[in-house]
Write an enzyme that holds these catalytic residues in place. Structure first.
Site, PDB file in Angstrom:
ATOM      1  N   ARG A 185       2.324  -2.277   0.994  1.00  0.00           N
ATOM      2  CA  ARG A 185       3.422  -3.169   0.639  1.00  0.00           C
ATOM      3  C   ARG A 185       2.970  -4.543   0.169  1.00  0.00           C
ATOM      4  O   ARG A 185       3.400  -5.035  -0.865  1.00  0.00           O
ATOM      5  CB  ARG A 185       4.341  -3.425   1.843  1.00  0.00           C
ATOM      6  CG  ARG A 185       5.399  -2.426   2.065  1.00  0.00           C
ATOM      7  CD  ARG A 185       5.712  -2.360   3.531  1.00  0.00           C
ATOM      8  NE  ARG A 185       4.546  -1.799   4.202  1.00  0.00           N
ATOM      9  CZ  ARG A 185       4.350  -0.503   4.344  1.00  0.00           C
ATOM     10  NH1 ARG A 185       5.222   0.347   3.947  1.00  0.00           N
ATOM     11  NH2 ARG A 185       3.234  -0.042   4.905  1.00  0.00           N
ATOM     12  N   THR A 186       2.114  -5.193   0.977  1.00  0.00           N
ATOM     13  CA  THR A 186       1.804  -6.595   0.688  1.00  0.00           C
ATOM     14  C   THR A 186       1.098  -6.699  -0.656  1.00  0.00           C
ATOM     15  O   THR A 186       1.461  -7.512  -1.512  1.00  0.00           O
ATOM     16  CB  THR A 186       0.944  -7.196   1.812  1.00  0.00           C
ATOM     17  OG1 THR A 186       1.578  -6.945   3.051  1.00  0.00           O
ATOM     18  CG2 THR A 186       0.770  -8.686   1.625  1.00  0.00           C
TER      19      THR A 186
ATOM     20  N   LYS B  69     -22.682  -7.747   0.134  1.00  0.00           N
ATOM     21  CA  LYS B  69     -24.046  -8.275  -0.046  1.00  0.00           C
ATOM     22  C   LYS B  69     -24.252  -9.553   0.757  1.00  0.00           C
ATOM     23  O   LYS B  69     -25.317 -10.155   0.719  1.00  0.00           O
ATOM     24  CB  LYS B  69     -24.301  -8.575  -1.525  1.00  0.00           C
ATOM     25  CG  LYS B  69     -24.112  -7.391  -2.449  1.00  0.00           C
ATOM     26  CD  LYS B  69     -24.363  -7.823  -3.893  1.00  0.00           C
ATOM     27  CE  LYS B  69     -24.013  -6.701  -4.850  1.00  0.00           C
ATOM     28  NZ  LYS B  69     -24.070  -7.157  -6.250  1.00  0.00           N
TER      29      LYS B  69
ATOM     30  N   ARG C 179      -6.347 -10.967   1.721  1.00  0.00           N
ATOM     31  CA  ARG C 179      -6.187 -10.346   3.043  1.00  0.00           C
ATOM     32  C   ARG C 179      -7.585 -10.024   3.558  1.00  0.00           C
ATOM     33  O   ARG C 179      -8.399  -9.435   2.837  1.00  0.00           O
ATOM     34  CB  ARG C 179      -5.371  -9.060   2.958  1.00  0.00           C
ATOM     35  CG  ARG C 179      -5.486  -8.238   4.237  1.00  0.00           C
ATOM     36  CD  ARG C 179      -4.550  -7.064   4.276  1.00  0.00           C
ATOM     37  NE  ARG C 179      -3.177  -7.518   4.416  1.00  0.00           N
ATOM     38  CZ  ARG C 179      -2.160  -6.686   4.669  1.00  0.00           C
ATOM     39  NH1 ARG C 179      -2.381  -5.382   4.784  1.00  0.00           N
ATOM     40  NH2 ARG C 179      -0.938  -7.151   4.804  1.00  0.00           N
TER      41      ARG C 179
ATOM     42  N   HIS D 298       0.210 -13.978   9.231  1.00  0.00           N
ATOM     43  CA  HIS D 298       0.643 -13.253   8.023  1.00  0.00           C
ATOM     44  C   HIS D 298       1.934 -13.946   7.567  1.00  0.00           C
ATOM     45  O   HIS D 298       3.035 -13.413   7.679  1.00  0.00           O
ATOM     46  CB  HIS D 298       0.893 -11.793   8.403  1.00  0.00           C
ATOM     47  CG  HIS D 298       1.065 -10.856   7.242  1.00  0.00           C
ATOM     48  ND1 HIS D 298       1.217 -11.273   5.942  1.00  0.00           N
ATOM     49  CD2 HIS D 298       1.110  -9.494   7.209  1.00  0.00           C
ATOM     50  CE1 HIS D 298       1.343 -10.202   5.169  1.00  0.00           C
ATOM     51  NE2 HIS D 298       1.283  -9.125   5.912  1.00  0.00           N
TER      52      HIS D 298
HETATM   53  C1  NCD Z   1       1.308  -5.592   8.695  1.00  0.00           C
HETATM   54  C2  NCD Z   1      -0.058  -6.247   8.640  1.00  0.00           C
HETATM   55  O1  NCD Z   1      -0.872  -5.926   7.762  1.00  0.00           O
HETATM   56  O2  NCD Z   1      -0.276  -7.103   9.480  1.00  0.00           O
HETATM   57  N1  NCD Z   1       1.603  -4.859   7.525  1.00  0.00           N
HETATM   58  C3  NCD Z   1       2.253  -5.491   6.492  1.00  0.00           C
HETATM   59  O3  NCD Z   1       1.707  -6.354   5.856  1.00  0.00           O
HETATM   60  N2  NCD Z   1       3.536  -5.158   6.248  1.00  0.00           N
HETATM   61  C4  NCD Z   1       1.570  -4.827   9.939  1.00  0.00           C
HETATM   62  C5  NCD Z   1       0.674  -3.674  10.275  1.00  0.00           C
HETATM   63  O4  NCD Z   1      -0.279  -3.349   9.570  1.00  0.00           O
HETATM   64  O5  NCD Z   1       0.950  -3.046  11.304  1.00  0.00           O
END
Ligand code: NCD
Length: 300
Positions: free
Chosen positions: A51-52, A81, A102, A130
């Site tokens: 999703r993100t 590396k 991320r 997040h």
């Molecule tokens: C979450 C995350 O990556 O922290 N996912 C997301 O971005 N919707 C929650 C998860 O991975 O459980």
């Protein structure tokens, strides 16, 4: 330079501005179709995502921006590396106008932003924060409940490693008369520092041990997945599973949210219940991320 790093950076007024812009984008998408057509966004994901990542990429494309990306940055970028995040940003700043990151390190977004050459958007930093998820969570609460002040919210699942939880409670704590209830297995309780933060902001955190201890008239149940990739050892499976029978013990106005992916903590038998809003919540992420991209480039 505007970065999106932590829920700590927002005031209540900032949030209302983001939500109003998000509403406008949702209602008039054409108005923004060329807003970023001179921009290139780098998308660096060192951890898995559906999703993100895809919503950020779609958000950039819908605003007319172009994207550059590396599949699985943990293995396919020079991180493997030994390159530091800062050096990676110094290089990417020569190609792109902003970077979405991320990473498994709690401090990754701050490290990236410390280079201060291009805006950084934190798309999940270890067990820390997040913030863009929290913004879409809160946007969903505002739209479904028509208010944020005075909401009663239960947070469930992995309150220890769940970065979405940490960012969400920081945002909720900006509002008046919010009540927060926590329900998790012992091994996944909310860390003391967050309980202290809530207390300092006038919110009493109520730790519960069973579904029965949660108020029936909750506005929101926010469940999360046990973040099993973040620890060694076996702490067993989620005990607090929401199925139709459990959900029916709550009010008909209690909405059920989850950042997704869900594993076992929400049964599929509630998916068709009008209170189950997690898919709509995920779709709101696209519009909230469009708003954030516009803001970091001052094109709102
Ligand atoms: C979450 C995350 O990556 O922290 N996912 C997301 O971005 N919707 C929650 C998860 O991975 O459980």
């Amino acid at each position: 330079m505007k970065h999106i790093l932590s829920s700590d950076q927002f005031t209540k007024e900032d949030l209302e501005e983001i939500f109003k812009l998000t509403d406008d984008i949702k209602n008039n998408p054409k108005k923004y179709a060329n807003s970023l057509n001179d921009k290139i966004i780098a998308v660096m994901f060192y951890e898995p995502s559906t999703r993100t990542r895809l919503s950020f990429e779609t958000a950039a494309l819908k605003l007319g921006a172009k994207i550059i990306t590396t599949e699985n940055a943990k293995e396919f970028s020079s991180a493997i590396k030994g390159e530091t995040i800062q050096d990676t940003v110094r290089i990417i700043a020569g190609y792109a106008d902003a970077m979405v990151i991320r990473h498994s390190s709690d401090t990754s977004a701050e490290e990236a932003a410390s280079v201060n050459k291009i805006p950084i958007l934190n798309a999940g930093a270890g067990k820390g924060e997040h913030p863009t998820q929290a913004l879409l969570d809160l946007y969903t609460i505002r739209n479904k409940k028509g208010k944020i002040d005075g909401v009663k919210v239960a947070i469930l699942g992995d309150l220890l490693y769940g970065r979405t939880i940490h960012s969400l409670i920081k945002l909720l704590s900006l509002y008046d008369n919010v009540e927060i209830y926590g329900l998790s297995k012992k091994a996944f309780e909310l860390p003391e520092k967050y309980i202290e933060m809530l207390k300092e902001r006038g919110i009493e955190y109520k730790k519960c041990n069973s579904f029965d201890e949660l108020p029936r008239d909750l506005d929101v149940i926010y469940h999360t997945r046990i973040q099993s990739e973040r620890f060694e050892g076996d702490y067993g499976k989620e005990e607090f599973i929401i199925n139709k029978k459990v959900l029916d013990t709550f009010s008909k106005d209690t909405i059920l949210l989850h950042p997704l992916p869900r594993v076992i903590e929400i049964s599929t038998d509630v998916d068709d219940d009008p209170r189950a809003c997690y898919f709509e919540q995920a779709h709101n992420g696209l519009y909230v991320r469009m708003a954030l991209l516009l803001q970091v480039f001052d094109r709102a």
